[in-house]
Design a protein around this motif. Structure first.
Motif, PDB file in Angstrom:
ATOM      1  N   THR A  12       0.837  -1.203   0.000  1.00 54.63           N
ATOM      2  CA  THR A  12       0.000   0.000   0.000  1.00 54.63           C
ATOM      3  C   THR A  12       0.872   1.252   0.000  1.00 54.63           C
ATOM      4  O   THR A  12       0.654   2.180  -0.776  1.00 54.63           O
ATOM      5  N   VAL A  16       0.960   4.101  -2.961  1.00 52.86           N
ATOM      6  CA  VAL A  16       0.731   5.516  -2.661  1.00 52.86           C
ATOM      7  C   VAL A  16       1.925   6.346  -3.130  1.00 52.86           C
ATOM      8  O   VAL A  16       1.766   7.425  -3.710  1.00 52.86           O
ATOM      9  N   GLN A  19       1.924   6.558  -6.914  1.00 53.80           N
ATOM     10  CA  GLN A  19       0.834   7.434  -7.331  1.00 53.80           C
ATOM     11  C   GLN A  19       1.208   8.899  -7.103  1.00 53.80           C
ATOM     12  O   GLN A  19       1.042   9.742  -7.990  1.00 53.80           O
ATOM     13  N   TYR A  20       1.722   9.212  -5.937  1.00 51.19           N
ATOM     14  CA  TYR A  20       2.111  10.585  -5.631  1.00 51.19           C
ATOM     15  C   TYR A  20       3.162  11.099  -6.626  1.00 51.19           C
ATOM     16  O   TYR A  20       3.028  12.190  -7.188  1.00 51.19           O
ATOM     17  N   HIS A  63      -4.358   3.937  -8.249  1.00 51.44           N
ATOM     18  CA  HIS A  63      -5.639   4.233  -7.600  1.00 51.44           C
ATOM     19  C   HIS A  63      -6.543   2.996  -7.618  1.00 51.44           C
ATOM     20  O   HIS A  63      -7.177   2.667  -6.600  1.00 51.44           O
ATOM     21  N   LEU A  66      -5.243   0.480  -5.149  1.00 54.25           N
ATOM     22  CA  LEU A  66      -5.509   0.930  -3.782  1.00 54.25           C
ATOM     23  C   LEU A  66      -6.967   0.712  -3.401  1.00 54.25           C
ATOM     24  O   LEU A  66      -7.266   0.344  -2.257  1.00 54.25           O
TER      25      LEU A  66
END
Length: 80
Positions: A12, A16, A19-20, A63, A66
């Motif tokens: 996870t 993240v 993605q960021y 996304h 997630l």
């Protein structure tokens, strides 16, 4: 699945992070596209646009992953 000090499992956290960074880079690439167009280098602007599109697709895929993890026992206590 191991859960770190943040309460998030490694996968996870990694999603993240990707993605960021993809979204951040996409924001920066918009300026690169404008710079190249202003310099009359549409070929380079098109390259930057493709890179931006690839990062956008990467962020979208993160996304989706997630969302899947959020409903599973593998997400760790911070996401559940």
């Amino acid at each position: 699945m191991a859960t770190g000090e943040t309460g998030f499992d490694d996968v996870t956290f990694d999603l993240v992070s990707v993605q960021y960074h993809s979204l951040k880079a996409g924001h920066d690439y918009g300026q690169y596209v404008r710079d190249a167009r202003n310099a009359g280098r549409d070929d380079i602007a098109d390259f930057f646009q493709r890179v931006m599109d690839e990062d956008s697709a990467r962020a979208k895929q993160c996304h989706e992953f997630l969302k899947e993890l959020a409903g599973s026992a593998d997400s760790g206590p911070a996401v559940s």
